[in-house]
Design a protein around this motif. Structure first.
Motif, PDB file in Angstrom:
ATOM      1  N   PHE A 188       0.838  -1.216   0.000  1.00 35.35           N
ATOM      2  CA  PHE A 188       0.000   0.000   0.000  1.00 35.35           C
ATOM      3  C   PHE A 188       0.870   1.262   0.000  1.00 35.35           C
ATOM      4  O   PHE A 188       0.703   2.153  -0.835  1.00 35.35           O
ATOM      5  N   ARG A 229       1.273   4.089  -2.819  1.00 41.04           N
ATOM      6  CA  ARG A 229       0.492   5.308  -2.590  1.00 41.04           C
ATOM      7  C   ARG A 229       1.292   6.534  -2.139  1.00 41.04           C
ATOM      8  O   ARG A 229       0.820   7.652  -2.226  1.00 41.04           O
ATOM      9  N   ASP A 232      -6.732   2.691   4.239  1.00 38.64           N
ATOM     10  CA  ASP A 232      -7.244   3.972   3.743  1.00 38.64           C
ATOM     11  C   ASP A 232      -7.823   4.812   4.877  1.00 38.64           C
ATOM     12  O   ASP A 232      -8.067   6.007   4.706  1.00 38.64           O
ATOM     13  N   SER A 271      -3.145   5.624   6.579  1.00 35.57           N
ATOM     14  CA  SER A 271      -3.760   6.506   5.573  1.00 35.57           C
ATOM     15  C   SER A 271      -2.852   7.717   5.303  1.00 35.57           C
ATOM     16  O   SER A 271      -1.709   7.763   5.777  1.00 35.57           O
ATOM     17  N   GLU A 272      -3.393   8.681   4.579  1.00 36.08           N
ATOM     18  CA  GLU A 272      -2.552   9.849   4.262  1.00 36.08           C
ATOM     19  C   GLU A 272      -2.248  10.655   5.520  1.00 36.08           C
ATOM     20  O   GLU A 272      -1.194  11.279   5.635  1.00 36.08           O
TER      21      GLU A 272
END
Ligand code: NAD
Length: 512
Positions: free
Chosen positions: A108, A112, A442, A458-459
């Motif tokens: 991931f 990402r 996410d 996540s971000e």
């Protein structure tokens, strides 16, 4: 986790721990405790290695993650064996919660990060947008210290390391003394991936090593563990004015509405409460069931619990409890509840058929918030079920806690599930699912109240390993457009006219 036996070192040598498996009580290795000097020299190596690592672009860093991923896939049996030896959890759990989730994390963030951390232009609002440009640059913090617990000893160490590394930081990882080799495997995988020396180092040690790391001059601490130690780490970081994220304990509620799919809810309660031997921080720790379906829900839970297999070898569902101390804690909570009127419908004792540290999967009813089992974190396979009048009472009781890690709501009405979720004072909520948020990369993951500070994954988690540097550039190059000094009455009048124009009228506010 492994049972540990500290040994008295001869003068001048490092302290040593001997490990024993909590499931079989057999020896599980030994390790030397890293000293404050070891920590300091690891910080120095990390400082030297970090600039070169940060110079690599995201694709280059991602290539190391992909190599570590290939190594993990190839060495998955070794990872499972080490985790089982140190934790005594069920094999299926080691595969799903450590290896599979670890693969997902590596892949991931390798895919990402470039999108999440690329330098981006932002339009500035109002008139500023005409004269200035804004760019946000995500800079690595430098050296990140990662301190992890024993209950998901490989995944928690790996996932935090991957995010810090992909953001361009060097990492010093201090896994739990109760599962040190599961944490060390993270270092082994990155070594196999060819990660430059000093970019990630694993320090085996106990609380003293963790405390030494927290004061060693790192740029951030990412801590996962208990509330009491988390508080100390936060204080240490505050004194140095460095950031920390704290992922701490929980007392996650589950709310079962009258219209819930009872089969799903019962399965959710079982896996939420008993997965990882009931030692998941984000596992289900208390269940509130509305009156209409309470009897049926409880009957089905008890029926299913009777079929669960506990063991140390071969196929089984529920593993060991981590340590003698942990076992005593579970016993004491169950005793406290029964003294105050709770009834045990299943389990309620140490498993007499197994030599290791096993507590039988336990179901309790007639519980109340006067009991420790409904107020304090339980780290063992205990499922207390409380009958409530309606959903309002369930929400009130779910929020009646000093913790706020996760929670779940069970209803066929998705809209209602969402509305109840929004009213829970907790770090995250699942509707008709349980304990999956940490693995749902996410989603940001973190606790409220005493369950933590900041979020990982996540971000948001990835950016938490960075400083977001705003760079504001004048669109007019070197030309001077503002007057600056000396201040003049004429310019002040213009500013006031501007304020009235933009914010003094309905039209101005609308256009602004
Ligand atoms: P713990 O707090 O005892 O230890 C965690 C880590 O901190 C270990 O590596 C330990 O050596 C280190 N440590 C101990 N004293 C220290 C100090 N003074 N300074 C710095 N480091 C120190 O926790 P534990 O028993 O290993 O783990 C269980 C706890 O972790 C439970 O409360 C559980 O809920 C929590 N947990 C939370 C999450 C989450 O994401 N919220 C995940 C897993 C576990």
């Amino acid at each position: 986790m492994a049972i540990i036996e500290p040994t008295q070192p001869p003068a001048g040598s490092r302290r040593l721990y001997r490990l024993r498996s909590p499931a079989t009580l057999e020896p599980a290795g030994e390790f030397e405790v890293a000293t404050a000097d070891d920590v300091q020299s690891a910080v120095e190596s990390a400082r030297k290695a970090q600039p070169g690592w940060a110079e690599l672009d995201f694709d280059e860093r991602a290539r190391y993650m992909h190599r570590a991923l290939r190594a993990l896939v190839e060495r998955q049996d070794e990872v499972v064996d080490v985790v089982l030896r140190e934790t005594g959890k069920a094999r299926s759990e080691a595969i799903a919660m450590e290896v599979l989730a670890g693969c997902d994390s590596l892949s991931f963030y390798a895919r990402r990060t470039a999108e999440i951390l690329r330098t981006r232009k932002r339009r500035m609002h109002g008139l500023q947008g005409l004269t200035r440009q804004l760019r946000i640059v995500y800079q690595p913090l430098g050296v990140v210290g990662i301190i992890t617990p024993w209950n998901q000893p490989f995944l928690l160490a790996l996932n935090a390391s991957v995010q810090a590394l992909m953001a361009g930081n060097a990492v010093l990882l201090k896994p739990s003394e109760l599962a040190p080799y599961s944490g060390k495997l993270v270092g082994d995988l990155f070594e196999a991936a060819g990660l430059p020396k000093g970019v990630l180092s694993v320090l085996l040690g106990d609380g003293e090593t963790g405390a030494a790391l927290a004061v060693a001059g790192v740029d951030k601490i990412s801590f996962t563990g208990s509330v009491s130690v988390g508080r100390k780490v936060a204080e240490t970081c505050a004194r140095q004015l460095i950031p920390c994220t704290l992922a701490l304990g929980g007392k996650d509620p589950m709310i079962v509405c009258a219209d819930a799919n009872l089969d799903r809810a019962v399965n959710g309660a079982l896996s939420g409460a008993f997965a990882n031997g009931g030692q998941l921080c984000w596992g289900t720790k208390r269940v509130y069931v509305v009156d209409e379906v309470y009897e049926e829900f409880t009957r089905r839970v008890v029926e299913k619990v009777a079929a669960l297999r506990q063991g140390a070898e071969g196929e089984f569902d529920i593993g060991a409890v981590c340590s003698q101390e942990q076992l005593e804690g579970v016993k004491s909570q169950v005793e406290d509840a029964t003294h105050k009127g709770a009834r045990v419908l299943a389990g309620g004792r140490r498993n007499p058929d197994l030599p290791g540290l096993f507590y039988e999967p336990t179901v309790m009813v007639d519980v109340s918030h006067e009991m420790e089992v409904m107020r304090e974190e339980t780290f063992g396979p205990v499922l207390p079920i409380m009958r409530v009048r309606d959903e309002e009472e369930a929400i009130r009781l779910a929020n009646d806690t000093r913790f706020g890690l996760q929670g779940s709501v069970w209803t066929r009405d998705k809209r209602k599930g969402f509305e109840i979720a929004e009213r829970l004072e907790t770090g995250g909520v699942c509707v008709n699912e349980v304990a999956i948020t940490y693995g749902a990369l996410d989603a940001p993951f973190g606790g409220r109240k005493e369950s933590g500070l900041g979020q990982v994954n996540s971000e948001i988690g990835l950016r938490g390993n960075c400083h977001a540097l705003p760079v504001i550039v004048s669109r007019f190059g070197g030309k001077r457009v503002d007057r600056g000094y000396p201040y003049r009455r004429k310019d002040e009048d213009s500013l006031q006219r501007y304020i009235r124009l933009v914010w003094g009228s309905w039209l101005g506010r609308w256009l602004g």
